[in-house]
Design an enzyme around this catalytic site. Structure first.
Site, PDB file in Angstrom:
ATOM      1  N   SER A 128      45.446  44.683  44.246  1.00 26.88           N
ATOM      2  CA  SER A 128      44.209  44.822  44.643  1.00 26.88           C
ATOM      3  C   SER A 128      44.501  46.976  45.440  1.00 26.88           C
ATOM      4  CB  SER A 128      43.138  43.922  45.516  1.00 26.88           C
ATOM      5  OG  SER A 128      41.993  44.903  45.421  1.00 26.88           O
TER       6      SER A 128
ATOM      7  N   ASP B  68      39.223  50.978  42.069  1.00 22.92           N
ATOM      8  CA  ASP B  68      40.724  50.542  42.741  1.00 22.92           C
ATOM      9  C   ASP B  68      41.955  50.095  41.491  1.00 22.92           C
ATOM     10  OD1 ASP B  68      39.133  47.981  42.522  1.00 22.92           O
ATOM     11  OD2 ASP B  68      40.636  47.344  44.391  1.00 22.92           O
TER      12      ASP B  68
ATOM     13  N   ASP C 274      42.968  47.271  40.544  1.00 18.18           N
ATOM     14  CA  ASP C 274      42.637  45.611  39.303  1.00 18.18           C
ATOM     15  C   ASP C 274      40.968  45.767  39.286  1.00 18.18           C
ATOM     16  OD1 ASP C 274      41.458  45.278  41.852  1.00 18.18           O
ATOM     17  OD2 ASP C 274      41.734  43.519  41.662  1.00 18.18           O
TER      18      ASP C 274
ATOM     19  N   ASP D 111      38.122  45.756  40.397  1.00 19.16           N
ATOM     20  CA  ASP D 111      36.753  45.032  41.580  1.00 19.16           C
ATOM     21  C   ASP D 111      35.816  45.576  42.364  1.00 19.16           C
ATOM     22  OD1 ASP D 111      38.923  45.081  43.293  1.00 19.16           O
ATOM     23  OD2 ASP D 111      38.268  42.741  43.878  1.00 19.16           O
TER      24      ASP D 111
HETATM   25 MG    MG Z   1      40.268  45.181  44.592  1.00 21.33          MG
END
Ligand code: MG
Length: 468
Positions: free
Chosen positions: A106, A250, A252, A254
């Site tokens: 993340s 970020d 990934d 999300d």
């Molecule tokens: Mg993330």
């Protein structure tokens, strides 16, 4: 023999994180992925698992290790390759799969990687599921398949595209109006997985896209957390290109963070507040967030006269509460927006689409949309806790600080609604400290609140050691 979890690994409810080559090795990944597969086999004879990764250089290696482990315990693997976390979780329901492993650390720096585990619901494991999985790391060995029971592997080339289609189908979007408006959007995906989704989405919404860090090779050129302090290059890009808005994800994808048309990073709290404003204009209903999210969202909910509920910190807690109360939108103050129309997980693509639609409907620049809100400052601190337990600290704070409202769902949250300030104290999962977070209309007031808490606890510590 029971497996001993290496000390430098961070094990959480729904995942495991470590530094590549130190705590986190292929051996560790195999252990955890096999345990996860064994958990799924409790409920399915031949579980189907979606596997995806962000762009980190260690991603392909760990994905291969996880694949082998899953096959070895009799799980079939659908390999979605490089994909944002929300795309991977969307694919779970899409394939009617039994779970997912996402290889991503993340927002953490480049030297980290991690596994995140999700269930058939397309949501991360909750505390109970996580504990059941960890049993297979302890004295219960995952049952391995023989030669004729090994799982198979197939690819999924269109996971990101199907997710993209679902975002474009969000009922609040007026794609014709957006096409006509033709926003100019500056984008910074920090060379993460967002680069394979966000620019495409924006072009589908009629935007002129100008990007930096869109090569998804995992070589993050800056600290990858999209907090305002890390977005100076994007701020400059917005100014130089006279863009309407800047968007950063970020690694990934999300979480989404915004820069206004003047080139000022406005802080992640506004992402959810603006997205909620758009949804509530169309469909008033309950909003859910966590106990540490800014009051700015509370103000938006109050403006539309809808309830705001606060759940314990952790995406799964917010998502579950949203399902319980039938929320129309929810998420976290870190730029994580959850829209049930797509799925119950944080999704930067959803957030981007909702914010653009709001700008189109209101016909105002982002700085003006933001300027309509009260401003607050959040201050974070750590308190060492050598004396007594967290429970003792909560009792002391509750009695000495005299707040009109106290919430004990997750640590202690004290609120002074009339003065528009609150304090949230909870134990760190990794250090012997209490984390403390306070919000007030001014930085001075927020700091004063933290100091008041600190003084109350040290007075109690002094009394406790004096009495010994
Ligand atoms: Mg993330």
């Amino acid at each position: 023999m029971a497996y001993e979890i290496p000390a430098d690994l961070m094990v959480s409810v729904s995942g495991v994180r470590g530094r590549v080559g130190a705590g986190l090795t292929p051996e560790v990944v195999v252990r955890f992925a096999a345990a996860f597969g064994a958990l799924l086999r409790e409920e399915a004879e031949r579980p189907l698992v979606v596997l995806a990764r962000d762009s980190r250089t260690s991603g392909p290696m760990f994905a291969r290790a996880a694949t082998a482990a899953l096959q070895s315990v009799g799980c079939d693997v659908i390999d979605a390759g490089l994909a944002p976390t929300p795309s991977a979780l969307f694919a779970v329901r899409n394939h009617a799969a039994d779970g997912a492993i996402v290889v991503t650390a993340s927002h953490n720096p480049v030297e980290w990687n991690a596994l995140k585990f999700a269930s058939r619901s397309g949501m991360f494991l909750d505390a109970e599921e996580g504990a059941r999985m960890r049993a297979y790391l302890g004295d219960r060995n995952p049952p391995r398949a023989g030669w004729d029971g090994l799982g198979g592997v197939r690819g999924d080339e269109t996971a990101v595209e199907r997710h993209l289609d679902a975002v474009l189908a969000v009922p609040y979007l007026d794609r014709d109006a957006l096409q006509l408006r033709r926003f100019r959007v500056a984008v910074d995906c920090v060379r993460g997985a967002g680069a394979v989704l966000l620019p495409r989405l924006l072009r589908e919404l009629g935007c002129d896209v100008i990007g930096i860090n869109l090569e998804p090779d995992g070589r993050f050129p800056r600290p990858p957390e999209p907090v305002a302090a890390n977005l100076h290059d994007l701020e400059r890009l917005v100014r130089e290109t006279e863009s309407d808005i800047g968007m950063a994800t970020d690694p990934d994808a999300d979480r989404l963070s915004l820069v206004d048309e003047r080139g000022r990073a406005i802080g992640e709290d506004f992402t959810l507040a603006l997205a909620a404003r758009l949804v509530l204009r169309h469909k008033p209903g309950a909003v859910v967030t966590n106990l540490s999210t800014s009051r700015v969202l509370e103000d938006v909910a109050a403006e539309f006269d809808v309830p705001l509920q606060r759940a314990p910190v952790g995406e799964i807690n917010v998502a579950r509460r949203m399902q319980e109360v039938g929320a129309v939108i929810g998420g976290e103050g870190n730029g994580g927006v959850i829209l049930p129309d797509v799925h119950y997980t944080r999704d930067a693509a959803v957030a981007a689409a909702l914010v653009l639609q709001l700008m189109a409907e209101q016909g105002q620049p982002l700085s003006e949309l933001v300027g309509r809100h009260e401003t607050y400052t959040i201050v974070k601190a750590k308190l060492p806790r050598d004396v007594g337990s967290p429970e003792r600290a909560y009792a002391v704070l509750e009695s000495r600080l005299g707040a009109p409202a106290a919430d004990r769902q997750d640590g202690l949250r004290l609120e002074w609604a009339a003065e528009r300030r609150w304090l949230h104290v909870r134990p760190s999962g990794t250090e012997p400290i209490l984390r403390i977070i306070a919000e007030a209309p001014t930085e001075r007031a927020a700091r004063a609140l933290v100091e008041e808490a600190r003084r109350a606890l040290s007075a109690d510590d002094a009394a406790a050691s004096g009495g010994r």
